[in-house]
Scaffold this motif. Structure first.
Motif, PDB file in Angstrom:
ATOM      1  N   UNK A   1      24.724 -24.750  42.811  1.00 55.14           N
ATOM      2  CA  UNK A   1      24.705 -26.012  43.557  1.00 55.14           C
ATOM      3  C   UNK A   1      25.280 -25.831  44.978  1.00 55.14           C
ATOM      4  N   UNK A   2      24.851 -24.739  45.623  1.00 52.38           N
ATOM      5  CA  UNK A   2      25.235 -24.421  46.998  1.00 52.38           C
ATOM      6  C   UNK A   2      26.741 -24.166  47.160  1.00 52.38           C
ATOM      7  N   UNK A   3      27.368 -23.743  46.086  1.00 58.35           N
ATOM      8  CA  UNK A   3      28.784 -23.363  46.134  1.00 58.35           C
ATOM      9  C   UNK A   3      28.938 -21.951  45.570  1.00 58.35           C
ATOM     10  N   UNK A   4      29.733 -21.139  46.280  1.00 55.83           N
ATOM     11  CA  UNK A   4      29.981 -19.772  45.845  1.00 55.83           C
ATOM     12  C   UNK A   4      31.136 -19.727  44.853  1.00 55.83           C
ATOM     13  N   UNK A   5      30.948 -18.960  43.776  1.00 51.82           N
ATOM     14  CA  UNK A   5      31.998 -18.817  42.761  1.00 51.82           C
ATOM     15  C   UNK A   5      33.008 -17.780  43.234  1.00 51.82           C
ATOM     16  N   UNK A   6      34.295 -18.113  43.286  1.00 50.31           N
ATOM     17  CA  UNK A   6      35.306 -17.139  43.725  1.00 50.31           C
ATOM     18  C   UNK A   6      35.348 -15.913  42.817  1.00 50.31           C
ATOM     19  N   UNK A   7      35.684 -14.773  43.395  1.00 44.13           N
ATOM     20  CA  UNK A   7      35.744 -13.530  42.635  1.00 44.13           C
ATOM     21  C   UNK A   7      36.759 -13.621  41.504  1.00 44.13           C
ATOM     22  N   UNK A   8      37.853 -14.341  41.738  1.00 45.79           N
ATOM     23  CA  UNK A   8      38.883 -14.488  40.709  1.00 45.79           C
ATOM     24  C   UNK A   8      38.370 -15.178  39.464  1.00 45.79           C
ATOM     25  N   UNK A   9      37.475 -16.169  39.638  1.00 46.91           N
ATOM     26  CA  UNK A   9      36.910 -16.867  38.482  1.00 46.91           C
ATOM     27  C   UNK A   9      36.001 -15.951  37.676  1.00 46.91           C
ATOM     28  N   UNK A  10      35.259 -15.098  38.376  1.00 43.72           N
ATOM     29  CA  UNK A  10      34.405 -14.135  37.671  1.00 43.72           C
ATOM     30  C   UNK A  10      35.256 -13.184  36.838  1.00 43.72           C
ATOM     31  N   UNK A  11      36.364 -12.700  37.400  1.00 39.64           N
ATOM     32  CA  UNK A  11      37.263 -11.817  36.665  1.00 39.64           C
ATOM     33  C   UNK A  11      37.859 -12.544  35.452  1.00 39.64           C
ATOM     34  N   UNK A  12      38.211 -13.808  35.637  1.00 36.15           N
ATOM     35  CA  UNK A  12      38.772 -14.590  34.527  1.00 36.15           C
ATOM     36  C   UNK A  12      37.726 -14.774  33.424  1.00 36.15           C
ATOM     37  N   UNK A  13      36.474 -15.065  33.820  1.00 34.22           N
ATOM     38  CA  UNK A  13      35.401 -15.248  32.844  1.00 34.22           C
ATOM     39  C   UNK A  13      35.153 -13.955  32.070  1.00 34.22           C
ATOM     40  N   UNK A  14      35.128 -12.835  32.768  1.00 38.23           N
ATOM     41  CA  UNK A  14      34.943 -11.541  32.107  1.00 38.23           C
ATOM     42  C   UNK A  14      36.080 -11.248  31.139  1.00 38.23           C
ATOM     43  N   UNK A  15      37.304 -11.589  31.553  1.00 38.90           N
ATOM     44  CA  UNK A  15      38.474 -11.355  30.690  1.00 38.90           C
ATOM     45  C   UNK A  15      38.374 -12.175  29.414  1.00 38.90           C
ATOM     46  N   UNK A  16      38.010 -13.459  29.549  1.00 33.41           N
ATOM     47  CA  UNK A  16      37.889 -14.340  28.382  1.00 33.41           C
ATOM     48  C   UNK A  16      36.839 -13.805  27.416  1.00 33.41           C
ATOM     49  N   UNK A  17      35.691 -13.417  27.940  1.00 34.37           N
ATOM     50  CA  UNK A  17      34.606 -12.936  27.081  1.00 34.37           C
ATOM     51  C   UNK A  17      34.990 -11.640  26.378  1.00 34.37           C
ATOM     52  N   UNK A  18      35.586 -10.706  27.112  1.00 30.87           N
ATOM     53  CA  UNK A  18      35.961  -9.411  26.514  1.00 30.87           C
ATOM     54  C   UNK A  18      37.042  -9.591  25.448  1.00 30.87           C
ATOM     55  N   UNK A  19      38.070 -10.408  25.744  1.00 29.10           N
ATOM     56  CA  UNK A  19      39.131 -10.637  24.759  1.00 29.10           C
ATOM     57  C   UNK A  19      38.575 -11.328  23.521  1.00 29.10           C
ATOM     58  N   UNK A  20      37.761 -12.388  23.734  1.00 24.53           N
ATOM     59  CA  UNK A  20      37.196 -13.123  22.594  1.00 24.53           C
ATOM     60  C   UNK A  20      36.271 -12.237  21.771  1.00 24.53           C
ATOM     61  N   UNK A  21      35.457 -11.438  22.455  1.00 26.81           N
ATOM     62  CA  UNK A  21      34.558 -10.520  21.740  1.00 26.81           C
ATOM     63  C   UNK A  21      35.362  -9.482  20.961  1.00 26.81           C
ATOM     64  N   UNK A  22      36.464  -9.013  21.549  1.00 25.23           N
ATOM     65  CA  UNK A  22      37.329  -8.065  20.846  1.00 25.23           C
ATOM     66  C   UNK A  22      37.932  -8.677  19.588  1.00 25.23           C
TER      67      UNK A  22
END
Length: 446
Positions: free
Chosen positions: A339-360
């Protein structure tokens, strides 16, 4: 002395207080459910069964090892209903209500905890949002309870219908997954009124209170936040996709949708898609679903509901950010844009962390249950996803769990409700800021 002060400060952090709060609720609920007055046979419920049920209710999951209707008295069922309400709204929300009723002002620390509890990105207006959360919740539950009471008073005595209306309104809005019918809501598969009201309750509880607040203020502001746009978009797509997959895969399965007329097929497909990511209630026989459908349900349960809601899972926005990262990488773009807004790099890292921990966690729990339980792999995976996502759907394994299996699923439901990242923040050591950065290295991947 310094070490003691540091330890005390660690205990006072918002994530630690949230973890301690839900543990306190589970502990009190376990004790109450073990009382003879909670059990229909007048004997204390076994500790593990009481702990499992209290955790399932407080973590708004809905997995059960004993039948609620035939095991618990009115007192015991009321305890479960209160646990679902506390677990869905959060103990800090309820504590805020009590503080506001007594006219007590909230401290900065209280506001920090509330910000963490509702997954808000700012403390601005957090008390105002909490007030609206309480108003939204009790209003939606109250209206639904009245409609359910009117509907069920045709099938049962009025006061029983009233009690059922209140209990199931709380259960559905808080995505609790508990029911008093014994077969979830399979008797109301073709009832359009039930399907509409139940779906509204589950969707409202699963969107998150920040989104509900945005929707409430939309007529005045005429705009939605980026968060609300993302949540509403991905939720709509997942509900539609889930309904289509269930409708197509089960169309000829006589044990689920095959023997129903078209309207009933549509009702069941839509409601089950709504319920699968968070609520855990059902209008079809889940164990009779085809393996392909069960596997797809595992994916939906893993995604779960939205941040700051009554549901669990990795959350819809986390899933959407990772999909955005995938498309950005394929297109050769550096930024993830919604929606014409850039996602901050920190949020991407947080999302990756959540997915990896939950998958683990998901993989570890699967391996443990495959060791303790004598059940097929898909069955174990389904129950694990249901516990991790605090959904509550079951293909029949949970009531047959061994004592070790019950303990494993109990811990899993707790982790799923609190969120693996919150628990990690609660127990992590004190952060230290590096005064230097290492040189960038080149690594070949893919």
């Amino acid at each position: 002395m310094k070490r003691r002060v540091g330890f005390t400060k660690k205990l006072a952090t918002p994530p630690f207080i949230l973890v301690a709060g839900i543990l306190l609720i589970i502990g009190i609920g376990t004790v109450l459910l073990m009382l003879p007055v909670s059990n229909q046979n007048g004997h204390p419920l076994r500790f593990m069964d009481a702990l499992f049920t209290a955790t399932s209710a407080a973590c708004v999951t809905g997995l059960i090892v004993v039948d609620v209707e035939t095991t618990f008295t009115l007192f015991g069922e009321t305890v479960i209903m209160i646990l679902m309400q506390l677990g869905g709204l959060g103990f800090m929300t309820i504590a805020t209500l009590i503080a506001l009723l007594f006219g007590r002002k909230l401290s900065l620390k209280d506001r920090l905890i509330l910000k963490e509890a509702i997954n808000s990105d700012t403390m601005e207006g957090v008390v105002r949002i909490i007030r609206k959360v309480l108003i939204f919740s009790f209003t939606i539950e109250g209206v639904a309870a009245i409609i359910f009471t009117a509907r069920w008073s045709v099938d049962m005595p009025f006061f029983k219908a009233l009690y059922y209306g209140i209990f199931h309104s709380v259960s559905l809005f808080n995505n609790g997954g508990f029911d008093l019918f014994g077969n979830s809501f399979q008797d109301y598969m073709g009832d359009w009124l039930f399907n509409v009201i139940a779906s509204i309750l589950v969707i409202s509880g699963g969107l998150g209170f920040v989104v509900l607040n945005d929707l409430f203020e939309f007529p005045k502001k005429r705009r939605l936040s980026l968060h609300s746009k993302m949540v509403l978009s991905v939720s709509g797509v997942l509900i539609a996709l889930g309904a289509i997959v269930l409708f197509v895969f089960e169309f000829t399965n006589t044990k689920t949708l095959g023997s129903l007329d078209l309207s009933h097929k549509l009702y069941a497909s839509f409601f089950q898609s709504v319920s699968t990511r968070s609520s855990g209630t059902s209008t079809i026989d889940i164990p009779e679903l085809r393996s392909a459908t069960q596997f797809f349900f595992i994916l939906l349960m893993f995604i779960g509901a939205s941040p700051g809601s009554t549901g669990g899972g990795i959350k819809t926005t986390t899933f959407l950010i990772m999909i955005g990262a995938l498309f950005a990488m394929v297109r050769g773009q550096k930024d993830i844009v919604f929606f014409r807004h850039r996602v901050p790099q920190g949020l991407l890292m947080r999302a990756m962390t959540i997915i990896i921990i939950t998958l683990g966690i998901f993989m570890v729990i699967n391996m443990l249950l495959l060791t303790t339980e004598d059940a097929p792999f898909l069955t174990v995976m389904f129950e694990t996803a249901s516990a991790v996502g605090t959904v509550g759907l079951s293909v029949g394994l949970t009531p047959e769990l061994t004592e070790w299996g019950k303990l494993i699923i109990t811990v899993t439901m707790f982790i799923g409700r609190i969120g693996p990242l919150t628990i990690a923040y609660a127990i992590r050591p004190k952060q230290t800021k590096n005064l230097y950065r290492h040189p960038e290295g080149r690594i070949i991947i893919g």
